[in-house]
Design a protein around this motif. Structure first.
Motif, mmCIF file in Angstrom:
data_model
loop_
_atom_site.group_PDB
_atom_site.id
_atom_site.type_symbol
_atom_site.label_atom_id
_atom_site.label_comp_id
_atom_site.label_asym_id
_atom_site.label_seq_id
_atom_site.Cartn_x
_atom_site.Cartn_y
_atom_site.Cartn_z
ATOM 1 N N GLU A 38 0.830 -1.210 0.000
ATOM 2 C CA GLU A 38 0.000 0.000 0.000
ATOM 3 C C GLU A 38 0.857 1.251 0.000
ATOM 4 O O GLU A 38 0.563 2.224 -0.690
ATOM 5 N N SER A 41 2.486 1.695 -3.488
ATOM 6 C CA SER A 41 1.565 2.074 -4.557
ATOM 7 C C SER A 41 1.122 3.527 -4.444
ATOM 8 O O SER A 41 0.886 4.189 -5.446
ATOM 9 N N ASN A 42 0.986 4.053 -3.213
ATOM 10 C CA ASN A 42 0.562 5.434 -3.019
ATOM 11 C C ASN A 42 1.178 5.962 -1.734
ATOM 12 O O ASN A 42 0.578 5.882 -0.673
ATOM 13 N N PRO A 43 2.394 6.520 -1.799
ATOM 14 C CA PRO A 43 3.055 6.957 -0.572
ATOM 15 C C PRO A 43 2.402 8.165 0.095
ATOM 16 O O PRO A 43 2.573 8.376 1.284
ATOM 17 N N THR A 44 1.650 8.964 -0.642
ATOM 18 C CA THR A 44 0.965 10.116 -0.050
ATOM 19 C C THR A 44 -0.517 10.046 -0.413
ATOM 20 O O THR A 44 -0.986 10.747 -1.312
ATOM 21 N N PRO A 45 -1.295 9.246 0.289
ATOM 22 C CA PRO A 45 -2.706 9.084 -0.079
ATOM 23 C C PRO A 45 -3.547 10.323 0.168
ATOM 24 O O PRO A 45 -4.604 10.469 -0.433
ATOM 25 N N GLU A 46 -3.082 11.231 1.037
ATOM 26 C CA GLU A 46 -3.890 12.416 1.320
ATOM 27 C C GLU A 46 -3.745 13.497 0.256
ATOM 28 O O GLU A 46 -4.500 14.454 0.244
ATOM 29 N N GLY A 48 -3.988 14.851 -3.590
ATOM 30 C CA GLY A 48 -4.613 14.562 -4.874
ATOM 31 C C GLY A 48 -3.709 14.947 -6.027
ATOM 32 O O GLY A 48 -3.736 14.324 -7.082
ATOM 33 N N THR A 49 -2.921 15.993 -5.849
ATOM 34 C CA THR A 49 -1.968 16.433 -6.860
ATOM 35 C C THR A 49 -0.611 16.566 -6.191
ATOM 36 O O THR A 49 -0.429 16.125 -5.077
ATOM 37 N N SER A 53 -4.249 18.752 -1.431
ATOM 38 C CA SER A 53 -5.069 17.606 -1.057
ATOM 39 C C SER A 53 -6.343 17.629 -1.892
ATOM 40 O O SER A 53 -6.646 18.605 -2.589
ATOM 41 N N ASN A 54 -7.110 16.552 -1.812
ATOM 42 C CA ASN A 54 -8.358 16.483 -2.573
ATOM 43 C C ASN A 54 -9.333 17.562 -2.121
ATOM 44 O O ASN A 54 -10.047 18.141 -2.944
#
Length: 94
Positions: A38, A41-46, A48-49, A53-54
């Protein structure tokens, strides 16, 4: 060798700081563990760009959409001659 009060205070402070530095902070045992896959695959999930953040992206899109709609209403009212612009001066004349 006899230690003074200041020396004892300094040594005890250093001992406490060293103990805290070695033990670290306690973590919540009920927290979900992140697996290596995990994280890879996505080291910074918070995010969005690259920099936002999203939630920040949605906020910026909302402001942009609002400005675009206000500009569209302004353009339509000018096209339909609801706003009569003076041809002599850009300022309103009473």
């Amino acid at each position: 060798m006899r230690l003074t009060t200041t020396s004892r205070l300094l040594l005890s402070t250093l001992a406490i700081c060293g103990t805290l530095a070695l033990t670290g902070c306690a973590t919540d045992v009920n927290r979900d563990r992140v697996t290596l896959n995990e994280l890879l695959s996505n080291p910074t999930p918070e995010l969005g760009t690259l920099g936002n953040s999203n939630q920040q992206n949605r906020f910026r899109e909302t402001i942009n959409r609002d400005q675009n709609l206000r500009a569209l209403r302004d353009d339509v009212s000018r096209f339909m001659f609801f706003k009569d612009a003076s041809r002599l001066t850009p300022y309103a004349i009473p």
